[in-house]
Design an enzyme around this catalytic site. Structure first.
Site, PDB file in Angstrom:
ATOM      1  N   GLY A   1       7.270  -1.554  -3.610  1.00  0.00           N
ATOM      2  CA  GLY A   1       6.892  -1.851  -2.228  1.00  0.00           C
ATOM      3  C   GLY A   1       7.461  -0.799  -1.317  1.00  0.00           C
TER       4      GLY A   1
ATOM      5  CB  CYS B   1       9.521   1.064  -7.738  1.00  0.00           C
ATOM      6  SG  CYS B   1       9.944   2.315  -6.530  1.00  0.00           S
ATOM      7  CE1 TYR B   2      12.686  -3.600  -1.300  1.00  0.00           C
ATOM      8  CE2 TYR B   2      11.657  -5.424  -2.491  1.00  0.00           C
ATOM      9  CZ  TYR B   2      12.462  -4.961  -1.459  1.00  0.00           C
ATOM     10  OH  TYR B   2      13.050  -5.847  -0.595  1.00  0.00           O
TER      11      TYR B   2
ATOM     12  CG  HIS C   1       5.432   3.565  -9.595  1.00  0.00           C
ATOM     13  ND1 HIS C   1       5.228   2.331  -9.004  1.00  0.00           N
ATOM     14  CD2 HIS C   1       6.229   4.257  -8.756  1.00  0.00           C
ATOM     15  CE1 HIS C   1       5.869   2.293  -7.862  1.00  0.00           C
ATOM     16  NE2 HIS C   1       6.483   3.439  -7.669  1.00  0.00           N
TER      17      HIS C   1
ATOM     18  CD  GLU D   1       2.777   0.847 -11.271  1.00  0.00           C
ATOM     19  OE1 GLU D   1       3.633   0.844 -12.179  1.00  0.00           O
ATOM     20  OE2 GLU D   1       3.067   0.846 -10.076  1.00  0.00           O
TER      21      GLU D   1
ATOM     22  CG  ASP E   1     -20.131  -3.156  -7.161  1.00  0.00           C
ATOM     23  OD1 ASP E   1     -20.026  -2.792  -8.343  1.00  0.00           O
ATOM     24  OD2 ASP E   1     -19.718  -2.485  -6.199  1.00  0.00           O
TER      25      ASP E   1
ATOM     26  CE  LYS F   1     -19.604   0.782  -9.302  1.00  0.00           C
ATOM     27  NZ  LYS F   1     -20.178   0.247  -8.057  1.00  0.00           N
TER      28      LYS F   1
END
Ligand code: XMP
Length: 514
Positions: free
Chosen positions: A56, A83-84, A171, A173, A229, A370
């Site tokens: 964050g 992280c945070y 991170h 991710e 979509d 997507k």
């Protein structure tokens, strides 16, 4: 179906929270993203098998730094702070976080100090990770050990194996963290003991259940745009509520060859919904007469679209809920990540849901990226040719005709575009070019065909490769293929005597010509 076991991701306002959720899905695990401030009881209700505390933007030292209910640390389920989230974990557990001597941003070489078990099991001794921080853990809480370091961050990852609480300063991710995927996989499978059998079919099942809860025995109206979509959203809603779904497809007359027919075919045969197919091309052409400025074209098309949709919706009579295929990048682009409804502008329908007094907005794809939407579409039985459609602007071919629009000019782009698509589809380049199309440049010039003088249009071919469509390279189509395509276009499309190949990158050009 029983409620799937989940990992709860507590969101501390990170840019990357949905990316964490996506990576968790890639590991075959179901996740629920909740705001950090969620009541403890509501977190418990999810019966999580693990918790991830996101990063964050806040400073851990600030008096108003966001904190979750500290009881989550005594729930007995494994926790991974990122992280945070790591700094908060350290602080709450009696360690200390604070400013680092040297901030780290970007790719940083990390050395793993414990690779035999746990979070870092199976990692290389050294690999690059992605750091972005001003603060870090300075002193470990009791019971924790440091399991990785970098030059400037002595505690790049920490672990309390007996309590199964972990933290990483980087991170995992983002793809720049080379072995981030393995770290998340270790957390989910080795530590939380997930099987990893969650998939798009399970996502579909769960979303169907949620739609049924939201809609009850009500009816739903959905605007099909012709794109991927809204088609996937429609297929999902059809599975959930069948004939209580009505789709309105407003054909503005600027779709690519065969696309309108395909939408109608799929949503009358494969998914026999109530489909209202409105051919409104006359109105659009009439309103666009004499308009040459691209932004003005876009505005008129957007306005007409809403008009036609509204007219049809009113004709249909009351529908209870309104559905649309908003996907996660749309939510991000509109700067709305905190829950309230986003109405995709443009080829969708503006403020219409509110105006027409729908009880609620159904957005079943709101958290998907997507490529996940595409996978879901295939899972639901949509044809590949629809699911893998290239991106297409809402105003369609109208903006690929430079200058004033006429049905004949639209025919020229449509026919030339079809030739280009057919030729690429059966070449080695199939699937390797991100986006390709033709443009009617508006320039006319003299040529000879047979023995006749011609004065006809120049068509341009645009073909680019790109990951994110924010920047783009020119696709390398071999000259022999370009010659062949040019020959076919000039030979088969009436009104064209010249073909150009656009060799400009983005920037400085954009992908579309307008
Ligand atoms: P540009 O021309 O800005 O295009 O480089 C970037 C990407 O966006 C697509 N595009 C649109 N997509 N509605 C959309 O959904 C629109 O109005 C629109 N305009 C451009 C374009 O095709 C390219 O992929």
């Amino acid at each position: 179906m029983d409620k799937p076991q989940c990992v709860v991701i507590l969101d501390f306002g990170a840019q990357y929270t949905q990316l964490i959720a996506r990576r968790v899905r890639e590991c075959g695990v179901y996740s629920v993203v909740l705001p950090y401030s969620t009541d403890f009881e509501d977190i418990q209700k999810e019966e999580p098998r693990g918790l991830i505390l996101s990063g964050g933007p806040s400073c851990i030292l600030a008096t108003d730094a966001p904190r979750c209910d500290e009881r989550v640390f005594s729930m007995g389920v494994p926790i991974l702070g990122i992280c945070y989230g790591m700094q908060l974990t350290a602080q709450v557990q009696g360690g200390q976080a604070g400013a680092c001597d040297l901030r780290e941003y970007g790719r940083v070489l990390m050395t793993v100090d414990q690779r035999d078990t746990g979070l870092m099991a199976g990692l290389d001794e050294q690999s690059y990770c992605w750091m972005s921080h001003t603060y870090q853990v300075l002193r470990l809480p009791k019971g924790f050990t440091s399991i990785a370091h970098t030059d400037n961050c002595p505690i790049a990852a920490m672990a309390n194996e007996s309590r199964r609480i972990y933290g990483v300063q980087f991170h995992p991710e983002v793809t720049h963290t080379e072995q981030g995927r393995l770290i998340l996989d270790n957390f989910l499978k080795r530590i939380c003991d997930f099987k990893g059998d969650w998939n798009m079919e399970a996502y579909a099942e769960m979303t169907v259940r949620k739609i049924r809860e939201q809609v009850g025995d009500g009816t739903v109206l959905l605007g099909l745009s012709g794109g991927v979509d809204s088609a996937v959203a429609a297929a999902l809603l059809y599975r959930a509520i069948g004939e209580r779904l009505t789709c309105v497809y407003v054909d503005h007359g600027f779709m690519r060859s065969g696309e309108s027919d395909q939408v109608v075919e799929v949503f009358t045969k494969t998914f026999p919904v109530q489909l209202i197919h409105v051919d409104a091309s006359e109105q659009f052409f009439a309103d666009l007469q004499g308009i040459t400025e691209p932004e003005e074209k876009r505005k008129i098309i957007g306005r007409d679209f809403v008009d036609v949709f509204k007219r049809e919706a009113t004709k249909l009579g009351k529908r209870d809920h309104f559905a649309q295929g908003t996907i996660y990048p749309d939510v991000i682009e509109s700067g709305n990540t905190k829950g309230s409804a986003v109405i995709k502008s443009h080829h969708n329908v503006g403020g219409l849901p509110v105006e027409l007094g729908f009880a609620s907005l159904v957005e079943p794809l709101r958290m998907l990226f997507k490529d996940e939407v595409r996978k879901l579409g295939l899972t639901l039985g949509l044809p590949e040719s629809l699911v893998y459609r290239q991106p297409f602007p809402g105003p369609g071919l109208a903006i690929r005709v430079i200058g004033e629009l006429t049905p004949d000019k639209v025919r020229i782009v449509r026919e030339s575009d079809k030739i280009l698509r057919d030729e690429i589809a059966c070449s080695d380049l199939n699937g390797k070019i991100s986006q390709y199309f033709t443009v009617l440049t508006g320039a006319r010039s003299v040529g000879v065909m047979g023995d006749e003088r011609t004065y006809a249009y120049a068509v341009a071919i645009r073909a680019v490769t790109t990951d994110d469509f924010m920047t783009a390279d020119v696709a390398q189509i071999p000259y022999s293929l370009l010659n062949h395509i040019a020959g076919r276009i000039v030979g088969e499309v009436k009104g064209v005597n010249r073909v150009l190949y656009d060799i400009t990158t983005k920037p400085p050009a954009s992908i579309e010509w307008e």
